[in-house]
Scaffold this motif. Structure first.
Motif, PDB file in Angstrom:
ATOM      1  N   THR A  17       0.879  -1.235  -0.117  1.00  0.00           N
ATOM      2  CA  THR A  17      -0.052  -0.077   0.012  1.00  0.00           C
ATOM      3  C   THR A  17       0.820   1.272   0.000  1.00  0.00           C
ATOM      4  OG1 THR A  17      -1.576  -1.129   1.270  1.00  0.00           O
ATOM      5  CG2 THR A  17      -1.809   1.307   1.206  1.00  0.00           C
ATOM      6  N   GLU A  21       2.811   9.722  -1.730  1.00  0.00           N
ATOM      7  CA  GLU A  21       3.659   9.286  -3.137  1.00  0.00           C
ATOM      8  C   GLU A  21       4.232  10.663  -3.600  1.00  0.00           C
ATOM      9  OE1 GLU A  21       2.307   8.614  -7.819  1.00  0.00           O
ATOM     10  OE2 GLU A  21       1.201   8.108  -6.194  1.00  0.00           O
ATOM     11  N   GLY A  40      -7.487   8.511   5.333  1.00  0.00           N
ATOM     12  CA  GLY A  40      -6.972   7.514   4.394  1.00  0.00           C
ATOM     13  C   GLY A  40      -6.137   8.074   3.317  1.00  0.00           C
ATOM     14  N   CYS A  41      -5.947   9.463   3.512  1.00  0.00           N
ATOM     15  CA  CYS A  41      -5.172  10.298   2.210  1.00  0.00           C
ATOM     16  C   CYS A  41      -3.854  10.240   2.246  1.00  0.00           C
ATOM     17  CB  CYS A  41      -5.946  11.581   1.779  1.00  0.00           C
ATOM     18  SG  CYS A  41      -5.744  12.717   3.029  1.00  0.00           S
ATOM     19  N   ARG A 209      -5.091  13.918  -1.391  1.00  0.00           N
ATOM     20  CA  ARG A 209      -5.909  12.855  -2.028  1.00  0.00           C
ATOM     21  C   ARG A 209      -5.191  11.584  -2.066  1.00  0.00           C
ATOM     22  NH1 ARG A 209      -8.659  12.171  -8.074  1.00  0.00           N
ATOM     23  NH2 ARG A 209      -9.564  10.355  -7.630  1.00  0.00           N
ATOM     24  N   SER A 210      -5.548  10.446  -1.656  1.00  0.00           N
ATOM     25  CA  SER A 210      -4.987   9.170  -2.216  1.00  0.00           C
ATOM     26  C   SER A 210      -3.490   9.313  -2.219  1.00  0.00           C
ATOM     27  CB  SER A 210      -5.307   8.591  -3.376  1.00  0.00           C
ATOM     28  OG  SER A 210      -6.994   8.505  -3.422  1.00  0.00           O
ATOM     29  N   GLY A 211      -2.743   9.910  -1.036  1.00  0.00           N
ATOM     30  CA  GLY A 211      -1.336   9.952  -1.009  1.00  0.00           C
ATOM     31  C   GLY A 211      -0.591  10.889  -1.907  1.00  0.00           C
ATOM     32  N   ASP A 336     -14.386  10.358 -10.492  1.00  0.00           N
ATOM     33  CA  ASP A 336     -13.643   9.508  -9.271  1.00  0.00           C
ATOM     34  C   ASP A 336     -13.236  10.787  -8.347  1.00  0.00           C
ATOM     35  OD1 ASP A 336     -13.815   7.127 -10.197  1.00  0.00           O
ATOM     36  OD2 ASP A 336     -11.693   7.018 -11.343  1.00  0.00           O
ATOM     37  N   ALA A 340     -14.341  10.665  -4.166  1.00  0.00           N
ATOM     38  CA  ALA A 340     -13.229  10.957  -3.192  1.00  0.00           C
ATOM     39  C   ALA A 340     -13.326  12.190  -2.098  1.00  0.00           C
ATOM     40  CB  ALA A 340     -11.994  10.952  -3.833  1.00  0.00           C
TER      41      ALA A 340
END
Length: 395
Positions: A17, A21, A40-41, A209-211, A336, A340
């Motif tokens: 996971t 990033e 979880g971001c 957002r999402s890493g 998407d 999110a």
């Protein structure tokens, strides 16, 4: 100098996971930086890597110009404030606040001076002999703040410090933390999923957002010029209205057509978006902030061509203003990024209503709008937003 510099920071857990990033972020000396995003971001992972509580996969963390990623947390000269206060239940308030100083072998006189000064600042002088169980939630959070303050660190790292408090107390503590940070001028990283906290507290706000870091800017800049659909939907309450529209040339100018509606675009908006000058066949996502809709019966200066005739399905009286929810006979725009941005706000029980009533107007309290009765909304077409429906990027 106590600036914090994050360079290409990355976190990948053993199961593969990727939580963070390649993040680049610089927090200036004395700045209050807020990291915000849905659960979880990756925002807490970043904070924990800066603190040394989480191992860095790759990249660098610098505090005050010093590379600290190989130092233990206690050697990084930072102080953390946690969501759950993390107080020692068997110790008094004084001892909780003094604990870190004793660990650093400070003299008794210095410990007493620093703790008393912090207690005075936080209104805890009369609570120093009490134990945490005798305190309210707000007082416990003040003790946690006091424990950080007495350290006189280079930076404060705060992880959702207000999320365990009730709504009224959150507002009070928000103001207290801001006053305190302004007075101490200590560099601060503050993590929250609450966009209201982010907008009211941060000198700058980093949206995650999402890493992936989506945008870093001053609060008003985020609001006025969101870089993409995710930022546009995440920042603002009620959320921005999003419509997938066709742009057409008309005798009166360029119009956005959707469902049975046609909305003439404002001159100022078009001058700020010259790339929309040849719109025949163009399909874009149009964003309208709820506060840029008005009850035309209260303002006869609205241009007739810039109106929407709707039937409210829900009226929410908020005191100083009124939220009107309505349907335009077309489905809400799906992307998407939008999903999110709203995932933290929409519970399973709320989803049906959100799908049936996807649009909202934020009107002044004098509106006579009623559920089930036709309402004509004026649209401020100079304050629209426009996005690419494929990429989600602002145009």
């Amino acid at each position: 100098m106590a600036e914090i510099e994050i360079v290409e920071l990355e976190k990948i857990y053993p199961d593969g996971t990727q939580a963070v990033e390649k993040i680049d972020l610089k927090i200036d000396d004395g700045e209050f930086m807020v990291l915000v995003g849905p659960s979880g971001c990756g925002k807490t992972s970043i904070l924990r890597m800066v603190a040394g509580l989480e191992e860095v996969t790759s990249g660098a963390v610098k505090i005050g110009g010093r590379d600290v990623q190989h130092l233990l947390p206690k050697s990084r000269d930072i102080a953390m404030v946690f969501q759950n206060y993390a107080l020692y239940p068997h110790m008094t308030v004084f001892d909780n606040m003094a604990f870190g100083l004793r660990q650093r072998h400070r003299s008794k006189d210095e410990i007493k001076r620093r703790v008393n000064e912090a207690a005075r600042t936080l209104g805890l002088e009369s609570e120093l002999s009490k134990k945490p169980r005798a305190l309210s939630g707000g007082q416990r959070q003040r003790v946690a703040m006091g424990r950080a303050i007495v350290r006189e660190p280079q930076a404060f790292l705060m992880d959702e410090p207000l999320s365990n408090l009730d709504a009224k107390l959150r507002v009070e503590m928000r103001v207290e933390i801001l006053h305190l940070q302004r007075r101490l001028k200590t560099t601060t990283m503050y993590v929250t999923h609450d966009q209201t906290e982010a907008m009211t507290m941060g000198d700058r706000v980093a949206v995650m957002r999402s890493g992936v870091l989506q945008q870093v800017a001053k609060p008003q800049e985020l609001y006025e010029h969101p870089r993409n659909l995710f930022v546009a939907e995440f920042i603002g309450s009620p959320r921005m209205n999003l419509l997938e529209v066709d742009l057409r040339n008309t005798d009166n100018g360029i119009a956005a057509q959707f469902g049975s509606y046609s909305l003439l675009l404002g001159d100022r908006f078009l001058s700020e978006h010259p790339q929309l000058g040849s719109p025949v066949g163009s399909r874009v996502v149009l964003g309208i902030r709820p506060e840029d809709l008005s009850d035309i019966s209260m303002d006869r200066n609205d241009i007739a061509a810039s109106t929407l005739s709707v039937v409210p399905t829900l009226r929410e009286d908020m005191g100083a203003e009124v939220y009107i929810h309505f349907d335009l006979g077309i489905p809400p725009f799906k992307h998407d990024a939008v999903t999110a941005a709203t995932q933290d706000e929409m519970t399973t029980a709320e989803q049906p209503r959100a799908l049936v009533v996807p649009f909202a107007a934020r009107l002044s309290r004098g509106t006579t709008a009623r559920e089930g009765e036709t309402l004509v909304l004026g649209v401020n077409t100079d304050r629209l937003y426009v996005f690419d429906p494929k990429t989600g990027d602002a145009i």
